[in-house]
Scaffold this active site. Structure first.
Site, PDB file in Angstrom:
ATOM      1  N   HIS A   1      19.474   9.264 -31.303  1.00 47.88           N
ATOM      2  CA  HIS A   1      20.833   8.900 -31.720  1.00 47.88           C
ATOM      3  C   HIS A   1      21.926   9.655 -30.977  1.00 47.88           C
ATOM      4  CE1 HIS A   1      19.079  11.338 -35.293  1.00 47.88           C
ATOM      5  NE2 HIS A   1      19.081  12.030 -34.194  1.00 47.88           N
TER       6      HIS A   1
ATOM      7  N   ALA B   1       0.817  -1.219   0.000  1.00 46.26           N
ATOM      8  CA  ALA B   1       0.000   0.000   0.000  1.00 46.26           C
ATOM      9  C   ALA B   1       0.847   1.264   0.000  1.00 46.26           C
ATOM     10  CB  ALA B   1      -0.935   0.001   1.211  1.00 46.26           C
TER      11      ALA B   1
HETATM   12  P1  TTP Z   1       8.125   1.814   3.860  1.00 44.59           P
HETATM   13  O1  TTP Z   1       9.259   1.508   2.935  1.00 44.59           O
HETATM   14  O2  TTP Z   1       8.440   2.184   5.253  1.00 44.59           O
HETATM   15  O3  TTP Z   1       7.201   2.941   3.224  1.00 44.59           O
HETATM   16  P2  TTP Z   1       6.923   3.294   1.721  1.00 44.59           P
HETATM   17  O4  TTP Z   1       6.907   2.065   0.875  1.00 44.59           O
HETATM   18  O5  TTP Z   1       5.687   4.118   1.653  1.00 44.59           O
HETATM   19  O6  TTP Z   1       8.197   4.151   1.253  1.00 44.59           O
HETATM   20  P3  TTP Z   1       8.631   5.676   1.601  1.00 44.59           P
HETATM   21  O7  TTP Z   1       9.137   5.657   3.013  1.00 44.59           O
HETATM   22  O8  TTP Z   1       9.696   5.962   0.579  1.00 44.59           O
HETATM   23  O9  TTP Z   1       7.434   6.567   1.393  1.00 44.59           O
HETATM   24  O10 TTP Z   1       7.100   0.581   3.924  1.00 44.59           O
HETATM   25  C1  TTP Z   1       7.488  -0.762   4.152  1.00 44.59           C
HETATM   26  C2  TTP Z   1       6.487  -1.676   3.494  1.00 44.59           C
HETATM   27  O11 TTP Z   1       5.199  -1.578   4.100  1.00 44.59           O
HETATM   28  C3  TTP Z   1       6.277  -1.367   2.056  1.00 44.59           C
HETATM   29  O12 TTP Z   1       6.106  -2.599   1.408  1.00 44.59           O
HETATM   30  C4  TTP Z   1       5.005  -0.544   2.027  1.00 44.59           C
HETATM   31  C5  TTP Z   1       4.229  -1.125   3.180  1.00 44.59           C
HETATM   32  N1  TTP Z   1       3.354  -0.196   3.890  1.00 44.59           N
HETATM   33  C6  TTP Z   1       1.980  -0.351   3.795  1.00 44.59           C
HETATM   34  O13 TTP Z   1       1.477  -1.218   3.065  1.00 44.59           O
HETATM   35  N2  TTP Z   1       1.182   0.487   4.522  1.00 44.59           N
HETATM   36  C7  TTP Z   1       1.693   1.453   5.345  1.00 44.59           C
HETATM   37  O14 TTP Z   1       0.916   2.171   5.985  1.00 44.59           O
HETATM   38  C8  TTP Z   1       3.130   1.599   5.414  1.00 44.59           C
HETATM   39  C9  TTP Z   1       3.759   2.648   6.294  1.00 44.59           C
HETATM   40  C10 TTP Z   1       3.918   0.742   4.682  1.00 44.59           C
END
Ligand code: TTP
Length: 410
Positions: free
Chosen positions: A317, A8
């Site tokens: 190119h 997400a």
């Molecule tokens: P992060 O890498 O911490 O967050 P992000 O993917 O949004 O990246 P950025 O910090 O660059 O904005 O998230 C770790 C994983 O968890 C990633 O797979 C995304 C997921 N995630 C969610 O699904 N929901 C959430 O609310 C958060 C914070 C993370």
């Protein structure tokens, strides 16, 4: 085992590549990042997959559909990115609450043998050994080697093992998903892990290989990993299904998909994947590790090295592209050159969320948003990012990041 994959996140550090698509959908070799995560989970023993989606969710839904390799795929929507525990909570109603469950970050690459070992243990958390753990969540263990928790960004790390964002929770953890907000204002899965550690012996499973893809240069690393495995994913060393001129020279693992064209005089040194609809040459030089995306054009006398060209990019190119990521439909005017090395040989730095951060790479080029256009004979300095739809004048030299232009790069 039922598996939740967190997809997400928007991936703000990946800007501008994530302006129009979620980070998990960025291309890594022949499929999106999260498809590698999902396939590794299926190979390791996932019996159902619930993908938690939010930002640009339809992209993820339409890519996957309802099943993959016979494993049912479901989607759960996390409306607001409130943290990883909140993301799992969004999926909770679709899980069997009497069963243990796996949670994986959808923006990481896992190797299948390590992940299989994780799936065989309940409860467990995956870890990866790094030299400098202070900027990560670090696993704490007790005298018997069981995990007691994760400390975030510790000044004095208790171990070299960082949290790899891969967990096997016992069924009881369904009850512990309602965590309090952390100091940084998020609902964190590490707090669910902490509650699990209080009641259970939690094993740490050290992964042999793992890559968190959070920053643009990590997308290059992800492609380096998966393009180097191309040979093993093909029936023979090189797979040429496209139209390749007789005098084109292809060495190492080169895959040319059906519908791609490699013209006369082209030299390709793999690992390189040329996707369907791409045209290379005549007389171009493409070096590994490069992903030449669908419907891209690499024109006459162009050199491309260690780069990701997303769908529809056109390199006119006489241009040079090294160690760079070009978004969809980028268009290079003739003679556009990318710098990928500093004069002092120090690692190239890039702006990320207002800070100049070392990429750790001596060779690193540029990161361009979708539909960037460059004029003829323009030069782009190492580490520069250009925003979606940005334009560069003919003959212009871009020294500064144009998304956050508070520092000179180089
Ligand atoms: P992060 O890498 O911490 O967050 P992000 O993917 O949004 O990246 P950025 O910090 O660059 O904005 O998230 C770790 C994983 O968890 C990633 O797979 C995304 C997921 N995630 C969610 O699904 N929901 C959430 O609310 C958060 C914070 C993370």
């Amino acid at each position: 085992m039922q598996t939740v994959i967190l997809a997400a996140g928007r991936g703000t550090r990946m800007a501008p590549l994530t302006d129009r698509r979620p980070k998990p959908m960025l291309p890594v070799a022949e499929k999106p990042l999260v498809a590698h995560t999902t396939d590794a989970a299926i190979d390791a023993g996932a019996t159902t997959i619930t993908l938690v989606v939010g930002y640009e969710a339809d992209d993820v839904r339409s890519y996957f559909g309802a099943e993959r390799d016979g494993v049912p795929i479901e989607f759960a929507v996390q409306a607001e990115q409130r943290g990883t525990a909140d993301a799992v909570r969004a999926a909770a109603s679709q899980l069997d609450s009497d069963e243990s469950f796996v949670v994986l970050n959808g923006d990481a690459l896992y190797d299948v043998p390590s992940l299989t070992t994780l799936y065989e243990k309940t409860p467990a958390v995956g870890s990866y050994s790094v030299d400098n753990p202070s900027s990560y969540g670090v696993l704490e263990t007790d005298d018997d080697g069981f995990v007691t928790g994760v400390v975030e960004k510790p000044e004095y790390p208790p171990s070299n093992l960082i949290n790899a964002g891969a967990y096997v929770f016992p069924a009881a953890a369904h009850e512990w998903l309602d965590v309090a907000e952390s100091d940084r204002g998020e609902l964190e899965l590490t707090d669910v892990l902490a509650a699990t550690c209080e009641q259970y012996d939690v094993r740490g499973v050290a992964f042999d290989r793992w890559l968190d893809v959070g920053r643009p240069w990590e997308l290059l690393e992800a492609n380096e990993w998966k393009l180097s495995g191309l040979g093993s994913r093909c029936d023979r060393e090189s797979r040429i299904d496209g139209d390749v001129a007789e005098n084109a020279e292809l060495t190492d693992t080169v895959v040319v998909e059906e519908g791609a064209t490699v013209r006369a005089g082209v030299v390709i040194e793999g690992p390189v994947l040329v996707r369907s609809g791409a045209t290379i040459g005549p007389n171009a030089y493409v070096r590994g590790y490069t992903l030449v995306g669908e419907n891209t054009t690499v024109g006459h006398a162009v050199e491309v090295k260690n780069s990701v060209l997303m769908k529809g990019a056109t390199i006119g190119h006489l241009s040079y592209v090294g160690d760079s990521i070009l978004g969809r439909d980028v268009n290079f005017g003739a003679g556009t050159k990318v710098a990928n090395l500093r004069h002092d040989g120090e690692p190239v730095r890039q702006m990320l969320k207002g800070e100049l951060v070392s990429s750790g790479r001596r060779k690193y080029g540029v990161v361009l948003g979708d539909e960037v256009k460059t004029g003829i004979n323009s030069s782009l300095n190492a580490g520069v990012r250009l925003p979606t739809g940005g334009a560069v004048e003919p003959g212009e030299t871009v020294l500064y990041d144009r998304i956050d232009n508070t520092h000179e790069m180089g």
